[in-house]
Design a protein around this motif. Structure first.
Motif, mmCIF file in Angstrom:
data_model
loop_
_atom_site.group_PDB
_atom_site.id
_atom_site.type_symbol
_atom_site.label_atom_id
_atom_site.label_comp_id
_atom_site.label_asym_id
_atom_site.label_seq_id
_atom_site.Cartn_x
_atom_site.Cartn_y
_atom_site.Cartn_z
ATOM 1 N N GLU A 155 -40.851 21.798 -8.889
ATOM 2 C CA GLU A 155 -40.429 23.199 -8.850
ATOM 3 C C GLU A 155 -41.361 24.015 -7.950
ATOM 4 O O GLU A 155 -40.918 24.894 -7.210
ATOM 5 N N LYS A 156 -42.637 23.687 -7.988
ATOM 6 C CA LYS A 156 -43.613 24.409 -7.155
ATOM 7 C C LYS A 156 -43.304 24.206 -5.670
ATOM 8 O O LYS A 156 -43.389 25.144 -4.870
ATOM 9 N N ILE A 157 -42.922 22.983 -5.313
ATOM 10 C CA ILE A 157 -42.525 22.709 -3.929
ATOM 11 C C ILE A 157 -41.272 23.507 -3.578
ATOM 12 O O ILE A 157 -41.176 24.117 -2.509
ATOM 13 N N ALA A 158 -40.290 23.510 -4.492
ATOM 14 C CA ALA A 158 -39.030 24.195 -4.238
ATOM 15 C C ALA A 158 -39.221 25.693 -4.055
ATOM 16 O O ALA A 158 -38.496 26.335 -3.295
ATOM 17 N N GLN A 159 -40.195 26.263 -4.742
ATOM 18 C CA GLN A 159 -40.407 27.703 -4.689
ATOM 19 C C GLN A 159 -41.398 28.121 -3.600
ATOM 20 O O GLN A 159 -41.644 29.312 -3.413
ATOM 21 N N SER A 160 -41.935 27.171 -2.868
ATOM 22 C CA SER A 160 -42.888 27.501 -1.815
ATOM 23 C C SER A 160 -42.240 28.406 -0.780
ATOM 24 O O SER A 160 -41.132 28.148 -0.312
ATOM 25 N N ASP A 161 -42.916 29.490 -0.446
ATOM 26 C CA ASP A 161 -42.333 30.465 0.482
ATOM 27 C C ASP A 161 -43.248 30.740 1.674
ATOM 28 O O ASP A 161 -43.322 31.861 2.181
ATOM 29 N N VAL A 162 -43.937 29.715 2.122
ATOM 30 C CA VAL A 162 -44.820 29.869 3.277
ATOM 31 C C VAL A 162 -43.975 30.143 4.525
ATOM 32 O O VAL A 162 -43.107 29.352 4.872
ATOM 33 N N GLU A 163 -44.216 31.245 5.178
ATOM 34 C CA GLU A 163 -43.477 31.619 6.373
ATOM 35 C C GLU A 163 -44.343 31.619 7.618
ATOM 36 O O GLU A 163 -43.811 31.620 8.729
ATOM 37 N N ARG A 164 -45.664 31.650 7.443
ATOM 38 C CA ARG A 164 -46.556 31.715 8.597
ATOM 39 C C ARG A 164 -47.680 30.713 8.414
ATOM 40 O O ARG A 164 -48.308 30.674 7.354
ATOM 41 N N LEU A 165 -47.928 29.951 9.441
ATOM 42 C CA LEU A 165 -49.056 29.011 9.407
ATOM 43 C C LEU A 165 -49.344 28.522 10.813
ATOM 44 O O LEU A 165 -48.536 28.664 11.738
ATOM 45 N N SER A 166 -50.497 27.935 10.958
ATOM 46 C CA SER A 166 -50.850 27.231 12.185
ATOM 47 C C SER A 166 -51.762 26.085 11.785
ATOM 48 O O SER A 166 -52.406 26.123 10.736
ATOM 49 N N GLY A 167 -51.795 25.058 12.597
ATOM 50 C CA GLY A 167 -52.649 23.930 12.249
ATOM 51 C C GLY A 167 -52.414 22.733 13.132
ATOM 52 O O GLY A 167 -51.644 22.772 14.104
ATOM 53 N N THR A 168 -53.093 21.651 12.782
ATOM 54 C CA THR A 168 -53.001 20.389 13.497
ATOM 55 C C THR A 168 -52.469 19.327 12.553
ATOM 56 O O THR A 168 -52.919 19.220 11.413
ATOM 57 N N VAL A 169 -51.501 18.568 13.018
ATOM 58 C CA VAL A 169 -50.879 17.513 12.220
ATOM 59 C C VAL A 169 -51.063 16.181 12.928
ATOM 60 O O VAL A 169 -50.860 16.073 14.143
ATOM 61 N N LYS A 170 -51.466 15.178 12.161
ATOM 62 C CA LYS A 170 -51.565 13.817 12.688
ATOM 63 C C LYS A 170 -50.422 13.003 12.100
ATOM 64 O O LYS A 170 -50.223 12.983 10.885
ATOM 65 N N ILE A 171 -49.660 12.345 12.970
ATOM 66 C CA ILE A 171 -48.510 11.574 12.512
ATOM 67 C C ILE A 171 -48.616 10.152 13.045
ATOM 68 O O ILE A 171 -48.849 9.940 14.230
ATOM 69 N N THR A 172 -48.485 9.186 12.159
ATOM 70 C CA THR A 172 -48.563 7.775 12.536
ATOM 71 C C THR A 172 -47.317 7.056 12.039
ATOM 72 O O THR A 172 -46.909 7.243 10.896
ATOM 73 N N THR A 173 -46.752 6.229 12.898
ATOM 74 C CA THR A 173 -45.548 5.483 12.563
ATOM 75 C C THR A 173 -45.765 4.003 12.831
ATOM 76 O O THR A 173 -46.177 3.630 13.921
ATOM 77 N N THR A 232 -54.550 18.009 9.423
ATOM 78 C CA THR A 232 -55.994 17.844 9.497
ATOM 79 C C THR A 232 -56.678 19.210 9.515
ATOM 80 O O THR A 232 -57.848 19.320 9.157
ATOM 81 N N LYS A 233 -55.930 20.235 9.947
ATOM 82 C CA LYS A 233 -56.374 21.630 9.875
ATOM 83 C C LYS A 233 -55.158 22.474 9.555
ATOM 84 O O LYS A 233 -54.051 22.196 10.022
ATOM 85 N N VAL A 234 -55.343 23.521 8.756
ATOM 86 C CA VAL A 234 -54.229 24.413 8.457
ATOM 87 C C VAL A 234 -54.746 25.798 8.103
ATOM 88 O O VAL A 234 -55.790 25.935 7.460
ATOM 89 N N SER A 235 -54.037 26.815 8.573
ATOM 90 C CA SER A 235 -54.340 28.209 8.245
ATOM 91 C C SER A 235 -53.030 28.903 7.941
ATOM 92 O O SER A 235 -52.006 28.652 8.602
ATOM 93 N N PHE A 236 -53.044 29.789 6.957
ATOM 94 C CA PHE A 236 -51.844 30.521 6.587
ATOM 95 C C PHE A 236 -51.856 31.952 7.128
ATOM 96 O O PHE A 236 -51.057 32.790 6.706
ATOM 97 N N ASP A 237 -52.748 32.238 8.064
ATOM 98 C CA ASP A 237 -52.756 33.528 8.750
ATOM 99 C C ASP A 237 -51.620 33.572 9.766
ATOM 100 O O ASP A 237 -51.174 32.536 10.269
ATOM 101 N N ARG A 238 -51.167 34.780 10.091
ATOM 102 C CA ARG A 238 -50.100 34.925 11.087
ATOM 103 C C ARG A 238 -50.628 34.576 12.473
ATOM 104 O O ARG A 238 -51.635 35.129 12.915
ATOM 105 N N PRO A 239 -49.970 33.673 13.186
ATOM 106 C CA PRO A 239 -50.405 33.342 14.546
ATOM 107 C C PRO A 239 -50.238 34.539 15.470
ATOM 108 O O PRO A 239 -49.356 35.389 15.262
ATOM 109 N N ASP A 240 -51.060 34.622 16.491
ATOM 110 C CA ASP A 240 -50.959 35.698 17.467
ATOM 111 C C ASP A 240 -49.620 35.617 18.190
ATOM 112 O O ASP A 240 -49.130 34.531 18.495
#
Length: 406
Positions: A67-85, A268-276
């Motif tokens: 339920e916590k995932i379903a109710q997540s309302d994050v609209e602004r973020l910035s960060g770095t994502v590492k993806i491996t396949t 690997t990094k994440v911020s919930f501040d509004r990006p410029d």
């Protein structure tokens, strides 16, 4: 490790019945719709980031965490994502990349290396680093960092820009800011993969809370999703969920066969501040070749490309003779082309027969003979009489399905 599940395991019905579990906020828009095509290429990917801590968090049940995932309302973020396949695809000496690019239009006369539907197929294998910025449904930016270059995809209002610095090529398209295009994006973050995984939760699924972790400096709960029945190639899915925002920070899919994760994607990094606002501004560099969406293709016929892959249901509607067998994690899609002519799987000799044999395993059953083409997640059985059986299931499960459908 904090003990927090008074209700450790849920089934699909329990998860769906959790208060608010069916509510999904509209803040699900990380990358514009033009890159939805990457979903088909990256289905079932990604390895894991190491946990760097074991924070002590309040107790929570699996149903509450969903339920916590379903109710997540994050609209602004910035960060770095590492993806491996690591799908375990056979080494074709680069042929597989060429086939994928050709299927998506890359490399054709008049095609653009900045076209996202072609460029982002690179996410289907190996390890990649992405920079991501989001400011609501109308502004997103994804940058794929390469050795000596960078590919950027920017959605700003109705404009979508793809820029490949290596070739100095630009791709420009538009989206309908009031219609279905608005807010769609391909799987590129833990949230995207988690959302798809949770759609599969039913009474054939075990869902538990399994401790805590720290991801990108954030305290998180670990949600584990596992098939209850044998036969699926999926071993377990682990989702690290930010304890404050409910945003999935990491997604890891491990195969039933063991070994390294098939897909691992995490911040690997994440911020919930509004990006410029300048993050989403783009103008084609001087001298860049600009390709407009819908420009005439090699055939000379203009047309607007489709906005990404169709769902399995839509694909099935377009294929006569398609049906599903089984349920839940053991679902198999069966297809018969009606011609009775399948791939050569017998002792016919010749280069094609030998080539196919090197890629797959010959199998026999009540259905006759066929070839199984395998990855670490998805397997496909093609029979000599033109039938195909595909699913995230074992080779034995495909053979049983073919026998039942003979």
């Amino acid at each position: 490790m904090a003990p927090y599940e008074s209700e450790k395991t849920t089934t699909a019905g329990e998860a769906a019945g959790a208060p608010g579990a069916g509510r999904r906020r509209a803040a699900r828009y990380l990358v514009p719709v033009t890159v939805m095509g990457v979903a088909a290429a990256t289905i079932g990917l990604v390895p894991a980031l190491a946990d760097s801590g074991d924070p002590d968090l309040p107790e929570i049940t699996a149903a509450q965490l969903i339920e916590k995932i379903a109710q997540s309302d994050v609209e602004r973020l910035s960060g770095t994502v590492k993806i491996t396949t690591d799908l375990g695809l056979p080494n074709l000496g680069g042929l597989e990349n060429g086939l994928a690019s050709g299927a998506l239009g890359q490399g054709e006369e008049g095609g653009s290396s900045a076209d996202p539907s072609a460029k982002l197929t690179e996410l289907a294998s190996g390890t990649h680093t992405l920079r991501i910025a989001v400011d609501g449904p109308d502004r997103q930016k994804l940058s794929l960092l390469e050795n000596a270059a960078e590919y950027s995809l920017i959605h700003n209002g109705e404009d979508v820009w793809g820029y490949d610095s290596a070739s100095n090529e630009v791709y420009h398209g538009t989206v309908d800011t009031s219609g279905e295009d608005r807010g769609q994006r391909p799987p590129a973050t833990p949230e995207d993969f988690a959302e798809e995984a949770l759609k599969a939760v039913d009474d054939t699924t075990s869902v538990t809370v399994d401790g805590t972790a720290q991801v990108a400096g954030r305290d998180a709960y670990k949600l584990v999703v596992e098939p209850k029945r044998a036969g699926s190639t999926v071993g377990a899915i682990s989702i690290a969920v930010d304890h404050e925002t409910g945003l999935p920070l990491k997604f890891t899919l491990t195969p039933a066969s063991g070994g390294a994760a098939v897909v691992d994607v995490g911040f690997t990094k994440v911020s919930f501040d509004r990006p410029d606002a300048s993050t989403f501004a783009f103008a084609p560099p001087k001298g860049a070749k600009v390709t407009e969406e819908g420009a005439p293709e090699r055939s000379g016929k203009p047309g607007k490309p489709e906005r990404g892959p169709k769902s399995e249901e839509d694909l099935a509607k377009g294929l006569d003779g398609t049906r599903t067998i089984g349920e839940g994690w053991n679902t198999i899609v069966a297809y018969e082309d009606g011609t009775g002519a399948g791939l050569p799987t017998g002792d016919t000799g010749g280069d094609l027969d030998g080539f196919l044999g090197s890629l797959g395993d010959r199998v026999e059953g009540g259905f006759g003979t066929g070839t199984v083409f395998s990855t670490r997640l998805v397997n496909a059985l093609i029979t000599e009489d033109g039938k195909a059986y595909v699913g995230a299931v074992t080779k034995d499960a495909l053979v049983k399905a073919a026998d039942a459908g003979k």
